[in-house]
Design an enzyme around this catalytic site. Sequence first.
Site, short mmCIF file in Angstrom:
data_model
loop_
_atom_site.label_atom_id
_atom_site.label_comp_id
_atom_site.label_asym_id
_atom_site.label_seq_id
_atom_site.Cartn_x
_atom_site.Cartn_y
_atom_site.Cartn_z
N LYS A 254 44.88 38.13 14.59
CA LYS A 254 44.80 39.48 14.05
C LYS A 254 44.08 39.53 12.72
O LYS A 254 43.17 40.33 12.54
CB LYS A 254 46.21 40.07 13.91
N ASP B 275 57.52 32.98 12.32
CA ASP B 275 56.36 33.35 13.13
C ASP B 275 55.50 34.26 12.25
O ASP B 275 55.89 35.37 11.92
CB ASP B 275 56.82 34.09 14.39
N TRP C 155 59.19 40.02 19.93
CA TRP C 155 58.01 39.90 20.78
C TRP C 155 58.45 39.36 22.15
O TRP C 155 59.17 38.35 22.21
CB TRP C 155 57.01 38.97 20.11
N1 PLA Z 1 53.92 36.22 17.53
C1 PLA Z 1 54.02 37.56 17.49
C2 PLA Z 1 55.14 38.18 16.76
C3 PLA Z 1 53.04 38.34 18.13
O1 PLA Z 1 53.15 39.66 18.08
C4 PLA Z 1 51.99 37.72 18.82
C5 PLA Z 1 50.95 38.52 19.54
C6 PLA Z 1 51.94 36.32 18.80
C7 PLA Z 1 52.94 35.59 18.15
C8 PLA Z 1 50.89 35.52 19.49
O2 PLA Z 1 49.63 35.77 19.11
P1 PLA Z 1 48.43 34.79 19.41
O3 PLA Z 1 48.92 33.72 20.31
O4 PLA Z 1 47.40 35.64 20.04
O5 PLA Z 1 48.05 34.27 18.08
N2 PLA Z 1 51.36 39.74 20.07
C9 PLA Z 1 50.38 40.69 20.66
C10 PLA Z 1 49.60 40.08 21.80
C11 PLA Z 1 49.40 41.14 19.61
C12 PLA Z 1 50.38 39.41 22.88
O6 PLA Z 1 51.42 39.91 23.32
O7 PLA Z 1 49.93 38.31 23.29
C13 PLA Z 1 51.19 41.90 21.13
O8 PLA Z 1 50.56 42.86 21.61
O9 PLA Z 1 52.42 41.90 20.97
#
Ligand code: PLA
Length: 474
Positions: free
Chosen positions: A320, A284, A203
């Site tokens: 989610k 995570d 991510w």
């Molecule tokens: N960890 C991972 C692996 C994630 O994909 C995301 C969110 C988070 C943590 C954090 O989520 P939260 O803080 O909203 O609980 N990833 C998303 C959104 C869904 C983003 O980038 O913020 C994504 O599109 O990758």
Amino acid sequence: MNKACSGQISARDVSERKEMNCGIHGVSFSSSATPSERRLSALARHLISPTESCSCSASGVSASITSSDVGSVFSHVARAPEDPILGVTVAYNKDSSPVKLNLGVGAYRTEEGKPLVLNVVRKAEQQLVNNRSRVKEYLPIVGLAEFNKLSAKLIFGVDSPCIRDNRVTTVQCLSGTGSLRVGGEFLTRHYHQRIIYIPVPTWGNHPKVFTLAGLSVKSYRYYDPITRGLDFKGLVEDLDSAPSGAIVLLHACAHNPTGVDPSIQQWEQIRQMIRSKGLLPFFDSAYQGFASGNLDKDAQSVRMFVADGGECIVAQSFAKNMGLYGERVGALSIVCKTADVAGKVESQLKLVIRPMYSNPPIHGASIVAAILRDRTLYDEWTIELKAMADRIISMRHQLFNALRDRDTPGDWSHIIKQIGMFTFTGLNVRQVSFMTREYHIYMTADGRISMAGLSSSTVSHLADAIHAAVTHVA
Ligand code: PLA
């Protein structure tokens, strides 16, 4: 397209940046610097990243002073690029095409392409509104106690030994991101080893969160673009050469962006290796329930590490699986060897949180607690969650079939093999920008598409776009 815009800033880039002693504004510290100096230095390097500093010194575009800027004490501020993931939504919102499709951010949409508020969330909110005894006082620094207890049970299992023995401390944080950040800062202050290994790719926010928390980010191999599967050999080699005590970031399930998870046998090998080398696992868990549709199954990796009696850290998000994206509700759990240690750890977590945001918001955590405490609501939630996971799986099959029907060149079986919200398509940056330009399809530059944003009525549009991209753009 530079790497910073690709949504996939690799950990190696981060290490390279850290090693680049840019010296701009005189912010650099030697290895003997104190933790707070190192954090300041990391922050400065983040703010003055090579791409941004280049744009101000070389091209002069971003920092050029226009007449309206004159006199502003901020006139030197360079325009930062949009976030690689959330910036996709910004671009999508500006597009006036009726066929536009946002497959960027991982946010669930219905078959009608609309955001979904779960029925069970509506019911819980109604209960909260009807309860006139509820007030809007500050929560404690660690958040809502009942939420914390129930979140721990959800991830570790109701009968988990760490809960029974009071060896885990759980604190409510600002969704998954906030939990990672608080966990990172705690480790910087109180753990002897400040190196964290993150998978490649991962991510896009991980390296930034941990760098700014004061940790030094390194990477381990995870994904093999040739097989479009796990690079297990690379993973084992890289973790094997990690220094003793290093922290290892693991996606509990539904790895983002690849959709590739280790098998249970591979998880067991990873566990043995992490334990034998004395590494510290930091999970995570942003997608519990979204990988398989089953909450317990998706928590298996974490539970294997807790079952061996060793220590670990878990960042949990309810964005989610309960569709509570904007409520920012999550939890950080630190599993310790004894209840006494867990109590002390919690006292220190409070010192991390208090100056950061004082205490977390009450509404989202109250919704989660209302659902997790009530058998009927809980059961209803699991049904709605499974329906979301199943719809995503169905979209995988529909997209795969649509590409097969079009005889689109290439092997697309990874679309149905990958797990969770995303498909890591293998499309390159040029193909992605072609799809955005010609088909108004928005996705991250690394070729990741959010399957949760797709519906039966938009699949053919996406398949047409992918077909055209791979046949016309190299
Ligand atoms: N960890 C991972 C692996 C994630 O994909 C995301 C969110 C988070 C943590 C954090 O989520 P939260 O803080 O909203 O609980 N990833 C998303 C959104 C869904 C983003 O980038 O913020 C994504 O599109 O990758």
